[in-house]
Design a protein around this motif. Structure first.
Motif, short mmCIF file in Angstrom:
data_model
loop_
_atom_site.label_atom_id
_atom_site.label_comp_id
_atom_site.label_asym_id
_atom_site.label_seq_id
_atom_site.Cartn_x
_atom_site.Cartn_y
_atom_site.Cartn_z
N ASN A 101 -26.19 15.37 -25.22
CA ASN A 101 -27.49 16.08 -24.51
C ASN A 101 -28.59 14.68 -24.17
OD1 ASN A 101 -26.88 18.90 -24.68
ND2 ASN A 101 -27.30 18.48 -26.78
N GLN B 214 -23.99 17.34 -14.80
CA GLN B 214 -24.26 19.31 -14.94
C GLN B 214 -24.30 19.73 -13.39
OE1 GLN B 214 -25.52 16.79 -16.45
NE2 GLN B 214 -25.30 17.56 -18.56
N THR C 113 -18.48 16.28 -22.38
CA THR C 113 -17.71 17.63 -21.92
C THR C 113 -17.25 18.00 -22.95
OG1 THR C 113 -17.25 17.00 -19.88
CG2 THR C 113 -19.73 17.80 -19.80
N ARG D 31 -20.29 17.26 -26.47
CA ARG D 31 -20.77 17.21 -26.16
C ARG D 31 -22.74 16.21 -26.74
NH1 ARG D 31 -21.96 22.54 -23.39
NH2 ARG D 31 -19.83 22.43 -24.64
N ASP E 211 -23.19 13.01 -19.06
CA ASP E 211 -23.34 13.36 -20.81
C ASP E 211 -21.42 14.10 -20.96
OD1 ASP E 211 -25.25 14.04 -22.56
OD2 ASP E 211 -26.06 15.32 -20.99
N THR F 138 -13.86 15.86 -21.93
CA THR F 138 -12.65 16.02 -21.65
C THR F 138 -12.54 14.64 -22.18
OG1 THR F 138 -14.22 15.52 -19.67
CG2 THR F 138 -13.28 17.82 -19.57
N VAL G 134 -13.58 20.85 -14.11
CA VAL G 134 -14.36 20.08 -14.79
C VAL G 134 -15.35 19.58 -13.72
CG1 VAL G 134 -15.06 18.50 -16.41
CG2 VAL G 134 -12.89 19.52 -16.47
N THR G 135 -17.37 20.02 -14.55
CA THR G 135 -18.41 19.88 -14.21
C THR G 135 -18.99 18.91 -14.65
OG1 THR G 135 -18.33 22.18 -13.72
CG2 THR G 135 -20.40 21.21 -12.76
N LEU G 136 -18.78 17.80 -14.13
CA LEU G 136 -20.09 16.58 -13.91
C LEU G 136 -21.17 16.51 -14.35
CD1 LEU G 136 -16.41 13.60 -14.60
CD2 LEU G 136 -17.63 15.58 -16.26
#
Lengths: 687, 687
Positions: free
Chosen positions: A256, A171, A549, A254, A547, A551, A167-169
């Motif tokens: 933004n 960005q 994701t 999601r 943001d 998760t 998982v990428t937090l």
């Protein structure tokens, strides 16, 4: 029906970037303990957090939670809708009538449904950073990172026995391994009739006051027996009070929140208005078609509901974007971030021009916004989609894997084939009517002399072209599709099917537009978006949440009504309100009083709270999330946000944004007095 | 409480001019028969019109109607509020508890209340026109017209035995004599408790859904016996359906439908924002004062309610003025009118430049808008008002009658003296707090160097000045006021009362500003407004209805819900909704469930419609108007408009503007099952 499910697979053009929110949706690894303490005098213990985290599941597009020691799981009716529909038959319409298993034996096993429970996480940011600061071109480093993460995932999976995702937090500011327990024997236990679950239908969607029993119970089995979860949320009989702290645990899809003002301006001025215009016209033509007769009404029903729902959301977003106060706020956020950046010369050098570059990308995007949208009208027809897929897929398959369009790379082919060979019914007559109208709109907008229009019409009127294409094609036949795919590019190029020929003729224009979009726009947006996100993370770290994701996140807030144009929206509704609204609309669809509730009136305590609203942030994907009190009990079930909650996609709470919940007391009242499900209610509440 | 009462005496700066409406509020002398026939297939007969006209009364600020052959009259609780309050005593709080006369003997006579019934009218336009086309200066002609109308009024009164008023329609396009029957023996029969009449209070005011039993019954007596009216409206037990035609007969106060775009721009940019700012600040200071204790809360309650109510209306108007769609519509109306005018050269010469001249007046008005409003802050204090009145009145009385300020001319002196010698309690401590804050605001806005500010403060801080003025004055003593007035200008000039001295010091600035306003602005607005109205009347005649003038009108429309941001507002509410809203707010004020209704729950049919909304145009003054069906029966009682109905002041119906009514069925249900007033309900419905 659609409400706020978060599509599991979604093509997103724009880069997601984090928030200036002081509220926010927080990973369980760094919960907002200071904010919770200072605002509500509550500090969740380690045990509290683990208890809640390990009770909450994801369905892929929505959220669910364990609610009994015998593996009962609670989610929304609209999250479970597809399963309820699949389990129905001509003899048993569980959507219309509801489903009520009164014994374990009556529970019905769902197909193709897997629930996942986040069990353990591991921060691997340091390893990734160490690697990325080493030598190598960006391509080489990216490949190395992929290899490293694969290795780390495997090791974590081996150690824990869990299914592991990276998982990428922020960005790319942080990399985490998320280890899930998975469950694939899921059985339907109880679902109300759709009229009770979705009372008020589309008019009430995204609104409040609401009066919906939008719930469904599953039970999870392992080895043929109900699972005994280590953690589950007891359903509170005491309920919540106005102003009381509640916490929402779920899988928001999601947000933004670092989108720049220039990006939002593009969205406000072009992207959303164009899309709304196309959809409004499409809705109108479906409605005309539906008016032709009962069968046409049935065929077009899903498309109409989907468009209505989508338009409501799109218009809500556009209204928000057009609100000067919202825009001023976003600009102030952006200015404040840039001002803080300006005080750090080393960061200015690295990130300072990202906003101007992003604005330049938007300026280029504006030049082709309308044309690009208009050329996509073929999407209204599943048969056109099949033809496009065959033409593109067979051409792409001749390239090496990494050079193909993303959706035709090996790991995606399963999904693509599944769509291509779907045996879902095709209504060519309906598709023809809609395609003809959309073609007419393109002619009116781009002019008959436009090269794409000339290629699309070939000298015919829009109606003639649509008729020739959709009455002449053989692609409704799945075997024909299989034959063409098996024959590859050669077979497709030799085909005289009018729809295949049409797709071939328009393919060059499609490839040119897509290349421009990917190379000139999306890659630049991605790069600048990442730079802005990095700048933010360098300045703030965990002070702001990442943001969403998809998760697991925790948000917090209180039960609270809100002021609105005409009056004050209450924090709760009651069963009285359900009866009022049905009578106020003279029992007309979609405000028909559900039959079983009508029959149960004399047994019901009509003052029982039915739904409530809270300031807890939520977005699509949160559907089915439990609202939990300080004691870790379930007091409500998230099923919607009001129209002002769209704000949460872009920024933090305003004074009107609210998440909408089924009140646990209203749920128990329905189980006991409407649906005769006392054993289930007892299972939820026993100590 | 205030809602939509139309003040009987009001100072209006701007000229009222007629509408482009195709709906409209129509005099009974030319009802919209063609529109009614084409839209609803209904043509009211002469008898129908006479029956309705002669059943409807005016209370001066609101409307009422005969509803039984024994002189029962129905109006709103908030229209009758002042009477109910006056009839209350420490032993009997009829506002809190309601009033229920179960025999004629128990009915209580009201004081100072006269109801008027429009019986006959006569068009005297031709006589006035003939006179006005004769020779003479404008002043001479105006005097002649006045003399003619006095003569015509007397003759009509003599002939009919009626009380006669001259009514000017179309801003002077037509002159009518209106002959009224008058009734001054009015007795209170039945009023619900305030909580039932005004459930939801200010938050729900101007909104829908609503749940109010906003009714009161009077009975009219003549010669000690109930009057037997020739016409009265039977209350319908059948009620109305969604979409059904209803007609509203009442006394709408004022509309301004030919106000020019330039005038509206001034209102949008300056007038309303300034007034809202002043009132918001005043409200805040009252609230701080109220927080000091129970007595302070009691003293400030009326001011706070009044300000809240007013601000809601002002903000509604401002939001409307700021809506680009509204403005575009008004502009289109204006452009269309001017385009039609342009085709008639003889009219162009006479009226063509009126719009540009009106715009020039607005440009001048803008230059002093803020200063003028700020200098009026003394109005927050009744004692300052007394001082100003004494200073101005004694000076004005030395002039001949026609040279005095309007409010000090002989025919107005009664009202002025009444206010001056009022023995209503004065709370100097509260007035001091508010005046100090308002003075501070003026200093902040105009600067300490402003001449008016220097004169007002005399070197003191705002708090010091307010304290010196309000703690030092003797004007709370009514005898002191009488002494000063009796002493005339000389006594006032010799007075050392600090408030009198203050009023003297600020008087020259007041007179200069007022002269500018009357001579430069109001007279020019009046002239140009009349020219625009004349142009319109020359083009359209009766094709458009005249602006509302407080006189009897008929509007028509249908029962209809409407779309709103979040959802769809239903056409009706029911008793269920009342219970829901009380429970949804946890029974907190102003959403406390009325005690008697709570006790009556088991007897009530909760599905009975309580309130409904219709597209019939109404404005302030319509409160208490009957909604009538095709059969001439009363089906509802107008008591409010939603916030979108403010539009009707300026233009015709939009898709959300609605009048709000008590449903006759909900009223009868309450009389029979809540208030034990079966005899009254029977009197209303018997055939």
């Amino acid at each position: 029906m659609l409400r706020r499910l978060f599509p599991a697979v979604v093509l997103v053009l724009v880069t997601a970037v984090p928030a200036l929110a002081d509220e926010g949706m927080w990973p369980f690894d760094y919960p907002p303990t200071d904010l919770l303490q200072s605002r509500y005098g509550f500090t969740p213990s380690r045990e509290w957090l683990e208890h809640v985290q390990r009770s909450v599941l994801t369905t892929g597009g929505g959220t669910a939670a364990f609610v009994s020691p015998d593996g009962l799981v609670l989610t929304n009716h609209h999250v479970a809708y597809g399963q309820i529909e699949k389990l129905s038959s001509p003899e048993h319409d569980y959507v219309r009538d509801g489903f009520f298993a009164r014994t374990r034996e009556e529970e019905l096993r769902c197909s193709g449904l897997e629930l996942k429970l986040l069990w353990e996480t591991q921060d691997v940011t340091a390893q990734v950073r160490a690697l990325m600061s080493g030598p190598g071109t960006p391509e080489v480093l990216a490949a190395k990172r992929k290899a490293l993460l694969t290795k780390l995932e495997s090791a974590f999976a081996k150690k824990t026995g869990l299914r592991v995702d990276t998982v990428t937090l922020y960005q790319g500011g942080e990399y985490w391994l998320y280890g899930y327990r998975t469950f694939d024997d899921v059985r339907l236990v109880c679902a109300p009739d759709e009229q009770a679950a979705n009372f008020g239908g589309d008019p009430d969607n995204f609104g409040f006051p609401r009066h919906d029993l939008d719930f469904t119970f599953y039970r999870i089995y392992e080895n043929g027996k109900p699972v005994r979860p280590e953690h589950w949320l007891r359903v509170s009989e005491g309920g919540v009070k106005d102003g009381e702290l509640v916490l929402l645990a779920g899988h928001p899809g999601r947000t933004n929140r670092l989108r720049t003002a220039a990006q939002l301006e593009y969205e406000r001025d072009l992207d959303r208005p164009i899309r709304i215009g196309l959809q409004e016209r499409r809705l109108e033509v479906y409605r005309r078609y539906a008016a032709l007769g009962a069968e046409q009404e049935r065929r077009s029903r899903n498309a109409i509901r989907g468009l209505e729902n989508n338009l409501k959301r799109e218009r809500g977003f556009l209204a928000l974007l057009r609100d000067p106060a919202f825009f001023a706020g976003k600009r102030a956020e952006e200015d404040a971030l840039r001002a803080r950046l300006a005080k750090r010369p080393e960061l200015v050098a690295k990130y300072g021009d990202a906003w101007d570059r992003m604005a330049a990308v938007q300026a280029e995007l504006r030049t082709r916004a309308r044309t690009r949208s208009l050329r996509e009208i073929g999407r209204v027809s599943s048969l056109v989609d099949v033809a496009n897929t065959l033409v593109r897929l067979t051409a792409e398959m001749e390239k090496p894997n990494e050079k193909r369009f993303r959706e035709y790379q090996d790991d995606q082919l399963g999904v693509t084939r599944f769509r291509l060979f779907s045996r879902a019914p095709v209504y060519a007559d309906m598709e023809e009517v809609v395609l003809a109208d959309q073609l007419q709109m393109v002619v009116d907008s781009l002019g008959a002399g436009d090269p794409w229009v000339r290629a699309a019409l070939g000298g015919r009127t829009p109606a003639e072209a649509a008729h020739a294409l959709l009455s002449g094609t053989k692609l409704a036949d799945v075997e024909e599709r299989q034959r063409l795919l098996a024959g590859g590019r050669k077979a497709v190029e030799a085909s005289t099917d009018p729809l295949i020929a049409w797709a071939r003729a328009l393919d060059p224009a499609y490839r040119e537009m897509r290349a421009w979009m990917e190379e000139r726009i999306e890659s630049a947006e991605s790069v600048e978006g990442l730079r802005i996100a990095e700048a933010r993370f360098q300045l703030d770290g965990h002070a702001s949440p990442p943001d969403a994701t998809g998760t697991l996140r925790l948000s917090y807030g209180k039960v609270a009504g809100y002021p609105q144009t005409e009056s004050f929206v209450p924090p709760f509704t009651t069963y009285y309100g359900l009866f009022d609204r049905a009578h106020a609309f003279d029992d007309r669809d979609p405000f028909t009083l559900p039959k079983r509730i009508h029959e149960a009136e004399s047994r019901l305590d009509l003052a029982t709270p039915l739904n409530f609203v809270t300031t807890c942030e939520s977005v699509g994907g949160n559907s089915g999330s439990p609202f939990v009190n300080r004691a870790g009990e379930l007091v409500g079930l998230d099923f919607d946000g009001n129209i002002q909650s769209f704000l949460w996609t872009f920024t933090t709470a305003d004074h009107q944004s609210r998440s909408v919940a089924v009140d646990a007391r209203g749920l128990l009242e329905a189980l006991r007095k409407v649906y005769d499900m006392n054993a289930l209610a007892d299972e939820l509440t026993k100590r």
